[in-house]
Structures are given as C-alpha cells and as structure tokens.
Design a protein around this motif. Structure first.
Motif, PDB file in Angstrom:
ATOM      1  N   VAL A  66      46.411  37.435  44.503  1.00  9.41           N
ATOM      2  CA  VAL A  66      45.408  38.249  43.818  1.00  9.41           C
ATOM      3  C   VAL A  66      46.032  39.515  43.250  1.00  9.41           C
ATOM      4  O   VAL A  66      45.840  39.858  42.073  1.00  9.41           O
TER       5      VAL A  66
ATOM      6  N   PRO B  24      40.084  33.427  40.702  1.00 15.13           N
ATOM      7  CA  PRO B  24      39.050  32.996  41.658  1.00 15.13           C
ATOM      8  C   PRO B  24      39.282  31.568  42.164  1.00 15.13           C
ATOM      9  O   PRO B  24      38.983  31.267  43.328  1.00 15.13           O
TER      10      PRO B  24
ATOM     11  N   ALA C 250      41.833  31.806  44.893  1.00 13.13           N
ATOM     12  CA  ALA C 250      41.223  32.340  46.118  1.00 13.13           C
ATOM     13  C   ALA C 250      40.372  31.285  46.822  1.00 13.13           C
ATOM     14  O   ALA C 250      40.336  31.224  48.053  1.00 13.13           O
ATOM     15  N   ALA C 251      39.684  30.456  46.034  1.00 11.93           N
ATOM     16  CA  ALA C 251      38.802  29.443  46.614  1.00 11.93           C
ATOM     17  C   ALA C 251      39.562  28.233  47.129  1.00 11.93           C
ATOM     18  O   ALA C 251      39.163  27.604  48.112  1.00 11.93           O
TER      19      ALA C 251
ATOM     20  N   ARG D 197      33.674  42.592  38.296  1.00 11.34           N
ATOM     21  CA  ARG D 197      33.155  41.306  38.774  1.00 11.34           C
ATOM     22  C   ARG D 197      34.286  40.421  39.279  1.00 11.34           C
ATOM     23  O   ARG D 197      34.178  39.795  40.347  1.00 11.34           O
ATOM     24  N   LEU D 198      35.374  40.383  38.536  1.00 14.36           N
ATOM     25  CA  LEU D 198      36.533  39.604  38.971  1.00 14.36           C
ATOM     26  C   LEU D 198      37.093  40.163  40.270  1.00 14.36           C
ATOM     27  O   LEU D 198      37.418  39.408  41.197  1.00 14.36           O
ATOM     28  N   ARG D 199      37.206  41.472  40.367  1.00 18.83           N
ATOM     29  CA  ARG D 199      37.769  42.095  41.562  1.00 18.83           C
ATOM     30  C   ARG D 199      36.924  41.782  42.797  1.00 18.83           C
ATOM     31  O   ARG D 199      37.461  41.537  43.865  1.00 18.83           O
ATOM     32  N   ARG D 200      35.616  41.779  42.625  1.00 16.15           N
ATOM     33  CA  ARG D 200      34.749  41.421  43.754  1.00 16.15           C
ATOM     34  C   ARG D 200      34.950  39.963  44.159  1.00 16.15           C
ATOM     35  O   ARG D 200      34.959  39.626  45.352  1.00 16.15           O
ATOM     36  N   ALA D 201      35.123  39.105  43.170  1.00 13.28           N
ATOM     37  CA  ALA D 201      35.259  37.674  43.443  1.00 13.28           C
ATOM     38  C   ALA D 201      36.527  37.346  44.215  1.00 13.28           C
ATOM     39  O   ALA D 201      36.568  36.369  44.974  1.00 13.28           O
ATOM     40  N   VAL D 202      37.571  38.159  44.037  1.00 14.26           N
ATOM     41  CA  VAL D 202      38.860  37.846  44.668  1.00 14.26           C
ATOM     42  C   VAL D 202      39.239  38.841  45.761  1.00 14.26           C
ATOM     43  O   VAL D 202      40.338  38.772  46.297  1.00 14.26           O
ATOM     44  N   ASP D 203      38.327  39.761  46.084  1.00 15.77           N
ATOM     45  CA  ASP D 203      38.575  40.751  47.136  1.00 15.77           C
ATOM     46  C   ASP D 203      39.854  41.533  46.853  1.00 15.77           C
ATOM     47  O   ASP D 203      40.799  41.560  47.658  1.00 15.77           O
TER      48      ASP D 203
END
Length: 361
Positions: free
Chosen positions: A163, A202, A205-206, A292-298
């Motif tokens: 990330v 993302p 990360a998933a 939004r991207l930063r939240r999705a990937v912590d």
C-alpha cells in the motif's frame, strides 16, 4: 497547443511468472558476460532464483535506504574491481537507486527487476544522501536499459508495504500533473496511472496472493514513473526528499503520508489537473478520490508514527522552502510549509477549512 516532449529510450518486458527466462534473454540481448547482481539480503533467495543461469561475477547485498554516499562508493569500487559489464538490480527503490549511483559514475548499463511499486526503474532520476541531506539529479546514464516486470515477484511484499509503495507511485502521478516540465502527454500517462493504481491497490489489499491487482499496480507504477520523469519533480517530492534526508524516514511511507496534504494545498490552484485526477479516481474531487482510496487500503497517516518528534518538524521548513520547484500552481510561504508539515506529522484531515484558505490568501 504548444509543447515539447522527449521520450526515454528503454525496453520494458511485462510477463508474470517469467522473470528468470525474460531476464536471461535481456542479459543476452545486452551482450553482458560479467553481471553484478544487486539485491538486499532480504531478497537474496528471490534474486538467486531470477539470476541462477546468468554469468554473475558479484552479488552485492549492502543496500541502504536513500543511498548514502559511502555505500555508493563501496559498491562502485566493487563493480570496478570485478570488471562488471552489467548491473542487475532485483528489489525496490533503494536497490534500483544503488544501481543508478554506480551507473552515474561508471556508465554501466542497468537491467532492473522491480519487486515493489517504487517506479525508480523507469526514470532517469538519481538520489544520494550525505550528512542528512538528500541530493537528486537527472542523468540519462542512470535510466535502466531494460526493465522486467513480473507481478509474482511482488506477492511476498506485505500488504502494508504494498500500500505504501503503491501510494508512492500514485504520488508520481499527482506530482506529474503540475511538474515544472509537464505537458499533455505526461498528464495523459499520469491519469491512466492513477486509474490503474486506484483499481489495483484495493485488489492487492483484498487478495494479497492474487495477480490481477498486483499487475494493475505494476502497470500503474510504470506509467507514473514515465510521467514523473518527463514532467519533473513537483512540490510533493521536494518535501519528501527533504524529510527523508533529514530524518531518515522510510521512503514509501513518507510519500503516502504527505501526498494528501500537498494535493489539498495545490489542487484549488490547478483546476484542470484537479479535474483530471478526480476523473481518474472516478470521484467528484481529487482529494475525495484520494481519501476514499486511502480508507480502502488503510494507508499510513502520520509522520509521528515513524519517529519524527514534533519539536523537530519545523527544522525542515526552510529546506523545503528552498526546494520549491518553479511553476508550482500556487505560491508557497514558510507558514504554508509549516502548516503542511505539522498536519502531516499529526495525521490531520488534509482538507483545509475555509478560515485556513482565507488566511493563506
């Protein structure tokens, strides 16, 4: 429309699962017979697997973040002593950076095999650190002649590092949108790079073991680096180079933390670039897309998490101010830098309040 654009001469091979065979073919194509393999100790086994059938005369594992000049000096001497005719780097930005430091003075060609999303392999930018000061420059000798991208080599990169590294690549895209030499081609490449990274990270990360997300991330990384190398270093990278040199901060994480603050600062003064970034994210605004991207990937959020003390952060203000590139979308004052650095240190919301914007004007 009037602009000048210069393409870099580089061969790129993208083939998941085929690194060893493709590297061997590139070594043969370059006519090398005495290869110096550069890989950090942590990636020694991976590097051996990739380079098992090559005419290796030296394996070098002293790889240090930000490429200290004394490390570069030892590696340069070793390359000369062993009569190396090709530098083969297997690793992230620090590994590629060391190969570049050797090439800068020797002119030896580089074959790069990236294992992160640093992007250094696709630029002609070099960097060296001496006495807590990082110096960067541009020289065609340091651009790798060939790059072999194999997404399977990034699977072992832990998700948090993936990330941070991917957001470093994203920072190349954002900085390219308003770099000192930016042109429409750079912006097109950067926009596609943002789209690919926003889709790929993302997915990584998933599903860390999956290749689809990692291939998108590598593809976006390459585009980001090409755009950045052409457009030139913008405010974000100048800030991160100062911080990295002064405080020995981890490179990727520093970029990941600082990026939203620079984007929030510059975007209001660069509406065309802001809209391109927003469109690439599929968001209403550039900053909302990034957040939004930063939240999705912590994503990493604060410089204080990496050992910088609050009392130290103001020491970097003048050095950053001295490094502000020509053509930044808006003027930069010492107070602007101080506010940005303190916000990045705390991990504050990067979106300025109306009062802050009014004060800056």
């Amino acid at each position: 429309m009037r602009f000048e654009h210069e393409n870099l001469t580089q061969r790129v091979v993208f083939a998941s699962g085929e690194a060893a065979a493709r590297v061997r073919a590139e070594v043969e194509r370059l006519g090398a017979s005495r290869v110096m393999v550069i890989a950090a100790a942590a990636e020694a086994e991976l590097a051996k697997a990739v380079t098992a059938d090559l005419p290796v005369v030296l394996r070098w594992d002293e790889v240090v973040m930000h490429v200290p000049v004394e490390v570069a000096g030892r590696a340069r001497a070793a390359a000369a002593a062993h009569g190396a005719d090709l530098l083969l780097s297997v690793g992230g930005g620090s590994t590629t950076g060391l190969a570049k430091a050797i090439a800068l003075t020797s002119g030896l060609p580089i074959l790069a095999v990236p294992t992160t999303y640093a992007g250094s392999e696709a630029t002609s930018v070099w960097g060296l650190t001496e006495r807590a000061r990082k110096t960067t420059g541009v020289d065609p000798r340091v651009l790798p002649r060939s790059v072999v991208y194999d997404a399977t080599l990034t699977v072992s990169l832990p998700v948090p590092m993936s990330v941070a590294s991917g957001l470093n690549a994203l920072a190349h895209c954002v900085d390219a949108m308003w770099g000192p030499r930016v042109d429409p081609i750079d912006r097109a490449l950067a926009g596609e790079g943002i789209r690919a990274l926003a889709a790929g990270l993302p997915a990584v990360a998933a599903d860390p073991a999956g290749l689809a997300g990692r291939e998108q991330a590598l593809y976006g990384t390459y585009l980001s680096a090409v755009a950045f190398s052409s457009a030139g270093s913008g405010l974000h990278h100048k800030i991160c180079h100062v911080l990295g040199g002064m405080y020995d901060l981890p490179h990727a994480q520093t970029h990941a933390v600082v990026l939203p603050h620079v984007l929030a600062f510059n975007a209001p003064a660069a509406p065309e670039a802001e809209q391109r970034i927003a469109t690439a994210f599929g968001a209403e605004s550039a900053i909302e897309g990034l957040l939004r991207l930063r939240r999705a990937v912590d994503a990493p959020t604060a410089l204080r998490d990496y050992g910088v003390q609050e009392t130290e952060i103001d020491d970097a203000v003048q050095a950053v101010l001295d490094a502000v590139p020509d053509g930044n979308p808006r003027p930069v004052t010492a107070e602007d830098v101080r506010h940005l650095l303190r916000a990045a240190w705390r991990g504050a919301d990067p979106r300025p309040t109306s009062n802050q914007e009014e004060n800056r004007r």
